[in-house]
Design a protein around this motif. Structure first.
Motif: not given
Length: 133
Positions: A101-126
């Protein structure tokens, strides 16, 4: 869960493959007069007329890239829409435990969370909340 990872500018985002009906190369877009700014126009996908949304505007991301190469066709309930993206990178299986899960942000309503890979972070969009809001 399986996700489609795509790129907008230099950021990577993902949507669940369960929502993805098709991935296409960019095609001719017919502009719609007086449509909201986030609607890029209409596309004809094998005889079906589909609204093409500008995901950059919906996510409030600068659209510095004019080279959007792909369209992801999203199926939600009984509606089908397209979203234009710079590039589709890959389809991956993601373990639910990798999604944070991510903290408060303007896009939070549209974001399910972030997927953490070893080499990058990908934002999961709802995508349902993003498009139906």
């Amino acid at each position: 869960m399986q996700v489609v990872i795509f790129r907008l500018n230099d950021e990577q985002f993902a949507v669940e493959t369960a929502k993805v009906q098709n991935i296409s190369d960019m095609m001719k877009i017919t502009k719609v007069p007086k449509a909201p700014k986030y609607i890029r126009g209409l596309i004809n996908l094998r005889g079906n007329i589909i609204s093409l949304l500008n995901l950059n505007l919906l996510l409030d991301i600068d659209n510095t890239s004019e080279n959007q190469e792909n369209i992801i066709i999203i199926s939600m309930d009984e509606e089908v829409v397209g979203i234009s993206v710079d590039q589709v990178d890959e389809v991956l299986d993601v373990n639910e435990s990798m999604i944070e899960a991510i903290g408060d942000s303007d896009r939070k309503a549209y974001i399910k969370g972030v997927i953490k890979f070893k080499d990058r972070i990908v934002t999961l969009v709802d995508i349902d909340k993003l498009i139906l809001s």
